[in-house]
Write a protein that holds these residues in place. Sequence first.
Motif, PDB file in Angstrom:
ATOM      1  N   PRO A   1      47.103  68.558   5.044  1.00 27.12           N
ATOM      2  CA  PRO A   1      47.148  69.305   3.785  1.00 27.12           C
ATOM      3  C   PRO A   1      45.867  69.072   2.985  1.00 27.12           C
ATOM      4  O   PRO A   1      45.334  67.961   2.985  1.00 27.12           O
ATOM      5  N   CYS A   2      45.383  70.124   2.352  1.00 26.01           N
ATOM      6  CA  CYS A   2      44.069  70.047   1.709  1.00 26.01           C
ATOM      7  C   CYS A   2      44.069  69.161   0.469  1.00 26.01           C
ATOM      8  O   CYS A   2      43.049  68.576   0.114  1.00 26.01           O
ATOM      9  N   GLY A   3      45.198  69.082  -0.204  1.00 19.72           N
ATOM     10  CA  GLY A   3      45.250  68.256  -1.413  1.00 19.72           C
ATOM     11  C   GLY A   3      44.655  68.958  -2.625  1.00 19.72           C
ATOM     12  O   GLY A   3      44.632  68.409  -3.719  1.00 19.72           O
ATOM     13  N   LYS A   4      44.150  70.169  -2.444  1.00 14.68           N
ATOM     14  CA  LYS A   4      43.457  70.842  -3.549  1.00 14.68           C
ATOM     15  C   LYS A   4      44.168  72.116  -3.992  1.00 14.68           C
ATOM     16  O   LYS A   4      44.052  72.526  -5.143  1.00 14.68           O
ATOM     17  N   CYS A   5      44.900  72.758  -3.062  1.00 21.55           N
ATOM     18  CA  CYS A   5      45.530  74.021  -3.436  1.00 21.55           C
ATOM     19  C   CYS A   5      46.666  73.770  -4.423  1.00 21.55           C
ATOM     20  O   CYS A   5      47.080  72.631  -4.635  1.00 21.55           O
TER      21      CYS A   5
ATOM     22  N   CYS B   1      49.728  71.827  -2.956  1.00 18.98           N
ATOM     23  CA  CYS B   1      49.471  70.396  -2.744  1.00 18.98           C
ATOM     24  C   CYS B   1      49.473  69.637  -4.064  1.00 18.98           C
ATOM     25  O   CYS B   1      50.117  68.592  -4.194  1.00 18.98           O
TER      26      CYS B   1
ATOM     27  N   CYS C   1      51.035  73.958   2.222  1.00 22.51           N
ATOM     28  CA  CYS C   1      49.611  74.015   1.885  1.00 22.51           C
ATOM     29  C   CYS C   1      49.046  75.382   2.290  1.00 22.51           C
ATOM     30  O   CYS C   1      49.352  75.896   3.361  1.00 22.51           O
ATOM     31  N   VAL C   2      48.234  75.947   1.410  1.00 25.57           N
ATOM     32  CA  VAL C   2      47.598  77.225   1.760  1.00 25.57           C
ATOM     33  C   VAL C   2      46.086  77.053   1.909  1.00 25.57           C
ATOM     34  O   VAL C   2      45.353  78.022   2.101  1.00 25.57           O
ATOM     35  N   GLY C   3      45.628  75.819   1.828  1.00 28.13           N
ATOM     36  CA  GLY C   3      44.197  75.567   1.996  1.00 28.13           C
ATOM     37  C   GLY C   3      43.421  75.942   0.743  1.00 28.13           C
ATOM     38  O   GLY C   3      43.945  76.618  -0.147  1.00 28.13           O
TER      39      GLY C   3
HETATM   40 ZN   LIG Z   1      46.866  72.373   0.118  1.00 30.63          ZN
END
Ligand SMILES: [Zn+2]
Length: 429
Positions: free
Chosen positions: A77-81, A84, A64-66
């Motif tokens: 983990p952000c779930g958006k990048c 993810c 994940c990179v945010g």
């Molecule tokens: Zn992420």
Amino acid sequence: MSYQVLARKWRPHDFESMVGQEHVVAALKHALDENRLHHAYLFTGTRGVGKTTLSRILAKCLNCVGEDGKGGVTSHPCGKCEACRAIDEGRFVDYIEIDAASNRSVEEMTQLLERAMYAPSNARYKVYMIDEVHMLTTHAFNAMLKTLEEPPEYVKFILATTDPQKVPVTVLSRCLQFNLKNMSPAAVSGHMQHVMQQEGIPAEPAALDLLARAARGSMRDGLSLLDQAIAFCAGDVTLEKVRAMLGVMDSDVLCDLTEMVLEGRAKEALETARQIGLDGVSYGQAVRDWASLMHRIAILQRVPDALTDSDSALARIRTLASSMTPEEVQLDYQILLQARADMAQAPDEYAGFTMAILRMLAFKPAGFAPGGKVPEKKPEPARRTTKANDAAGAMPPEIPHDDVPPEIAAEAAPPWADLPPQEPGRGEH
Ligand SMILES: [Zn+2]
């Protein structure tokens, strides 16, 4: 929009929504937060407890990179990048899932390891998930040992197996091992309840409890059964329909049967057995459900508030629990297990089932008078210890059980109660 099965639709996407594996989740989160990452993990556990799910979440944590693209390894983990989302959608090139059952040869393993040497194309870590790893051939295992011990720093291995006994110790010793637990029926039914609320489909709690028990420790099986139940029930998931779908008996019938055996009502018990066959329930299933009922009775006897489920039969099970001794429950349970094992050798299933009933009757303690004479039922005492002694006159007494209330024990104590305890009458035939 095409229909997505519940097990996929409700697959957890972060550690917080994982159900029932708190110990593993806590250890992994801690390792991620402290940045103490091992290079190889082994997840063990039966099917459908979350091995693949956990592996995907871990891959996201690592890559994940945010949302702003600047994040590092994280336990949230952000779930958006892009990483993810790509892992969730199964299109992340540096997260590779391999089923060892169909890629088990040494050639395939060598190819995989050669590719592992190249740095990830667009990620921090290349994560290899090898499922059912125990299926690899010995040569394939040997080929991977070296890499497993000292992989390139950008490679992580996640091995998963339902059968850790078959994984060589040389591999085990190079992995950090996590044992995923079987799901308790309560955890499965709790999750089902959540899913049904979110889906906006009405469901009876007792129906979900029954489905959860049928899932036998697997969340995936549980959600598949729930899918099936939604289709079968056409909208409203009720206990009655779920029972019909699973071919499970109405637990009232089994409570009736247990009562008949308790009171020596052989003729009625056999008639009920015949009716079960006519209703289209398999006798094998009936024996299993009956053993499960005995199990619940035994639990209630020891820990009265242990069963918190919404079973409508709970009141009846409580009554049975107070009218049987723990020894009887154990014996009847054993008879049912034996009947299940013997079912294949019985002349037919009906014979196997009724023989179990007759055996329970034959091993009944004092209360049963040979020749079919049923002792008169006294309206008052609930416990068979007292009933049996009253009815059987000269039969040796049951050893008083330690949880018999003192007043009942005193009332039941016959003149010879001071003698050293004898073997109970059952079991000597
Ligand atoms: Zn992420």
